[in-house]
Enzyme design. Structure first.
Site, PDB file in Angstrom:
ATOM      1  N   GLU A 187       0.821  -1.216   0.000  1.00 58.44           N
ATOM      2  CA  GLU A 187       0.000   0.000   0.000  1.00 58.44           C
ATOM      3  C   GLU A 187       0.850   1.259   0.000  1.00 58.44           C
ATOM      4  OE1 GLU A 187      -1.641  -0.859   3.750  1.00 58.44           O
ATOM      5  OE2 GLU A 187      -3.210  -2.136   2.966  1.00 58.44           O
ATOM      6  N   CYS A 213       0.140  33.010  11.749  1.00 60.04           N
ATOM      7  CA  CYS A 213       0.466  33.676  13.013  1.00 60.04           C
ATOM      8  C   CYS A 213       0.944  32.675  14.051  1.00 60.04           C
ATOM      9  CB  CYS A 213      -0.750  34.449  13.502  1.00 60.04           C
ATOM     10  SG  CYS A 213      -1.038  35.860  12.467  1.00 60.04           S
TER      11      CYS A 213
HETATM   12  N1  LLP Z   1      -1.050   1.533   4.810  1.00 56.48           N
HETATM   13  C1  LLP Z   1      -1.429   1.908   6.038  1.00 56.48           C
HETATM   14  C2  LLP Z   1      -2.210   0.979   6.849  1.00 56.48           C
HETATM   15  C3  LLP Z   1      -1.045   3.170   6.548  1.00 56.48           C
HETATM   16  O1  LLP Z   1      -1.408   3.525   7.761  1.00 56.48           O
HETATM   17  C4  LLP Z   1      -0.274   4.043   5.731  1.00 56.48           C
HETATM   18  C5  LLP Z   1       0.143   5.363   6.232  1.00 56.48           C
HETATM   19  C6  LLP Z   1       0.073   3.617   4.449  1.00 56.48           C
HETATM   20  C7  LLP Z   1      -0.326   2.357   4.017  1.00 56.48           C
HETATM   21  C8  LLP Z   1       0.869   4.479   3.506  1.00 56.48           C
HETATM   22  O2  LLP Z   1       2.128   4.764   3.989  1.00 56.48           O
HETATM   23  P1  LLP Z   1       3.181   5.508   3.043  1.00 56.48           P
HETATM   24  O3  LLP Z   1       3.481   4.599   1.905  1.00 56.48           O
HETATM   25  O4  LLP Z   1       2.532   6.761   2.569  1.00 56.48           O
HETATM   26  O5  LLP Z   1       4.326   5.779   3.921  1.00 56.48           O
HETATM   27  N2  LLP Z   1       1.373  12.091   7.684  1.00 56.48           N
HETATM   28  C9  LLP Z   1       2.636  11.399   7.787  1.00 56.48           C
HETATM   29  C10 LLP Z   1       2.545   9.985   7.266  1.00 56.48           C
HETATM   30  C11 LLP Z   1       1.468   9.180   7.947  1.00 56.48           C
HETATM   31  C12 LLP Z   1       1.313   7.794   7.366  1.00 56.48           C
HETATM   32  C13 LLP Z   1       0.088   7.141   7.875  1.00 56.48           C
HETATM   33  N3  LLP Z   1      -0.160   5.824   7.367  1.00 56.48           N
HETATM   34  C14 LLP Z   1       3.713  12.214   7.076  1.00 56.48           C
HETATM   35  O6  LLP Z   1       3.421  13.313   6.601  1.00 56.48           O
HETATM   36  O7  LLP Z   1       4.870  11.800   7.009  1.00 56.48           O
END
Ligand code: LLP
Length: 438
Positions: A296, A367
Site C-alpha cells: 500500500e 500567526c
Molecule cells: N497503509 C497503512 C495501513 C497506513 O497507515 C499508511 C500510512 C500507508 C499504508 C501508507 O504509507 P506511506 O506509503 O505513505 O508511507 N502524515 C505522515 C505519514 C502518515 C502515514 C500514515 N499511514 C507524514 O506526513 O509523514
C-alpha cells in the site's frame, strides 16, 4: 540548457529552461504561478504514472500475485484517483470520506480495502453497502460491530486482521505504527492477535482471508519489513490449528522517498527484492502456498510527483542570528515541518541557474512562530515576487492542510506535455464561511 540541481528530489520531467526557470511536465512553473496564483501545488502526470508502473512491474516480476493499493490518505483527489485506477492500482481508504472518493472515482469496490482503528458504525455500513473488497479489522469491538452489520445485511464480508508485530522501523515516532505501544492493530505479543483470529473465525458473516501489517512510514531500512513479515507469517502458521487459511498477506506501505539531495532510499526494485525474497522463503519454510501479496504505497506514489510553489514577500535580517524570508503559504498547506521536523530542499524557481549564495529560513505567513517551512537553507539571492519551489511536496501536504487564519487552501494543477489542468481550484473566502450557520 542549465543543469537541474538535486535531480533526485524533482519530478522526472523537471528541467531548467534557457531563462533559468524550472519546467515541469513541459510547463514553465513561473507561468503556472502567474496563471493560477500561489501557493500552488503542481503534480507531474508522468512521474505519477512511472511510479505506478514501477511498483507493479518490480513487485510482480518477483512475486506475480502482488496487488498494489494506493494509500489515498497521502493525497486524496478525484482526478488522481481516476489516473491511478487507470494504471491498475487498487485503493486503501481509511474513512467514509476516502470511501466516497473511491466510489466517485469509478474504481471497482472489489479493489478497495478499508482500514482504520476506529471505523464508525456508519462508515462500516457504507463499506458493506458498497461491497468493498476487504475490511481490515483493527479491534475486537470492530469485529463485533461488523459481524452484527453483516448479519443484518445478510452478507458475508471478506476481512483481514491488522496485526501489530512489535517491530521498530526506525522512523519518526509520530509515523511509527508497528511497535507494541501503538493504537493500531492486534498485538502478537500480548495474545490479542490470537484472540482476534479465533473471534473472526467464529463470526458467521465474516470471512477471514488473511493478515495485514503496516509498521510505519518513510522507512529507509528493508530489515524491519522483513522482520514484520516473518513474525506475521510465523503467527499465521500457528493459527492454522484454529483453521486460518492464508489467502492474503498485506505488508502495508511506508516506502521512503528522497526529500533532500543527499538522501538515497532503496529503489522500488530494492524494496521489491527484499520483501519478495523474505516472503517466498518464509512461505516455503512454513509450508504455505502462494497467498496474494498486498502493498500500500502512498508517499512513494505521489510524493516525488508534487512541487509546491510560493511567492516571496517580506525579508527580515537579524544580524548574526538568522534571515527570515516569508512566503505566501506555510503551515496551512504544509504542516510537516512543524509536526515532524520534516526537511525540504528549496529553490528560486525563476533563477534555477544562480548559485545558492544566500542562507535563509523560509517562513510561512501564519500567526505562529513555528510556521517555518525550511530552516537555514542555501538559496539563490531572491527578491519579493520571486517564486520558491519546494520539491517532494506531493504527499501529506495538501491532505493535512487546514484553513488556519482563514486561509483558503491552494489550487492544484496536473501537468503533462506542456499543458496544465486544474485538478482542484483554490478555495474562496466564501468557501471558508459556507458551512458556518449564523
Ligand atoms: N497503509 C497503512 C495501513 C497506513 O497507515 C499508511 C500510512 C500507508 C499504508 C501508507 O504509507 P506511506 O506509503 O505513505 O508511507 N502524515 C505522515 C505519514 C502518515 C502515514 C500514515 N499511514 C507524514 O506526513 O509523514
Amino acid at each position: 540548457m542549465p543543469d537541474l540541481p538535486a535531480r533526485n528530489v524533482f519530478p522526472h520531467t523537471a528541467q531548467v529552461n534557457g531563462q533559468g526557470r524550472l519546467v515541469i511536465g513541459g510547463c514553465d512553473v513561473v507561468s503556472l504561478a502567474a496563471d493560477f496564483g500561489t501557493p500552488l501545488y503542481v503534480f507531474d502526470e508522468q512521474t505519477l504514472r512511472d511510479a505506478c508502473q514501477t511498483f507493479l512491474r518490480e513487485f510482480r516480476a518477483r512475486y506475480p500475485k502482488t496487488q498494489v493499493l494506493y494509500a489515498a490518505k497521502a493525497f486524496s483527489n478525484l482526478a488522481l484517483a481516476r489516473l491511478l485506477a487507470e494504471e491498475g492500482l487498487g485503493m486503501d481508504v481509511v474513512s467514509g470520506g476516502e470511501l466516497a472518493l473511491a466510489k466517485a472515482s469509478g474504481i471497482s469496490p472489489s479493489q478497495v480495502y478499508f482500514h482504520g482503528n476506529n471505523k464508525s458504525l456508519q462508515e462500516l455500513q457504507e463499506a458493506l453497502a458498497w461491497g468493498v473488497g476487504r475490511i481490515v479489522v483493527d479491534s475486537s469491538h470492530e469485529l463485533v460491530l461488523l459481524e452484527r452489520l453483516a448479519a443484518q445485511a445478510n452478507k458475508t464480508q471478506d476481512i483481514l486482521l491488522r496485526i501489530s508485530p512489535g517491530v521498530d522501523p526506525h522512523t519518526h515516532a509520530k509515523i511509527t505504527t508497528g511497535i507494541l505501544d501503538s493504537k493500531f492493530g492486534f498485538s502478537v505479543a500480548t495474545g490479542d492477535a490470537e484472540r482476534a483470529v479465533r473471534q473472526a473465525l467464529s463470526s458467521r458473516h465474516l470471512r477471514l482471508s488473511g493478515l495485514h501489517c503496516h509498521i510505519g512510514s518513510q522507512l529507509f531500512e528493508v530489515e524491519p519489513y522483513q522482520e514484520a513479515m516473518r513474525i506475521t507469517l510465523t503467527f499465521a502458521a500457528q493459527m492454522r490449528e484454529y483453521g486460518l487459511k492464508l489467502t492474503e498477506l498485506g505488508a502495508g506501505g511506508g516506502f521512503a522517498i528522497p526529500y533532500l539531495r543527499d538522501q538515497r532510499p532503496p529503489s522500488t526494485a530494492e524494496y521489491a527484492e527484499a520483501l519478495a525474497t523474505t516472503l517466498k522463503s518464509s512461505l516455503k519454510e512454513l509450508g504455505f502456498g502462494e497467498p496474494a501479496f498486498i502493498i500500500e504505497p502512498g508517499r512513494s506514489i505521489v510524493g516525488p510527483a508534487g512541487v509546491a510553489l510560493y511567492t516571496v514577500g517580506a525579508r527580515k535580517e537579524i544580524p548574526g542570528v538568522r534571515t527570515y524570508l516569508s512566503v505566501d503559504g506555510g503551515m496551512g498547506d504544509n504542516i510537516r515541518p512543524a509536526l515532524y521536523d520534516a526537511q525540504y530542499e528549496a529553490f528560486v524557481a525563476n533563477r534555477m541557474d544562480a548559485p545558492a549564495t544566500d542562507v535563509v529560513t523560509i517562513a510561512g505567513k501564519y500567526c505562529e512562530s513555528g510556521d517555518i517551512l525550511v530552516k537555514d537553507v542555501p538559496l539563490a539571492p531572491s527578491q519579493p515576487g520571486d517564486i520558491i519551489a519546494l520539491p517532494a511536496a506531493g504527499a501529506y501536504c495538501i491532505p493535512m492542510a487546514s484553513n488556519y487564519n482563514m486561509a483558503p487552501r491552494p489550487a492544484i494543477v496536473m501537468v503533462k506535455d506542456g499543458e496544465a489542468r486544474l485538478i482542484r481550484r483554490r478555495e474562496t473566502y466564501q468557501d471558508l464561511m459556507s458551512t458556518d450557520v449564523a
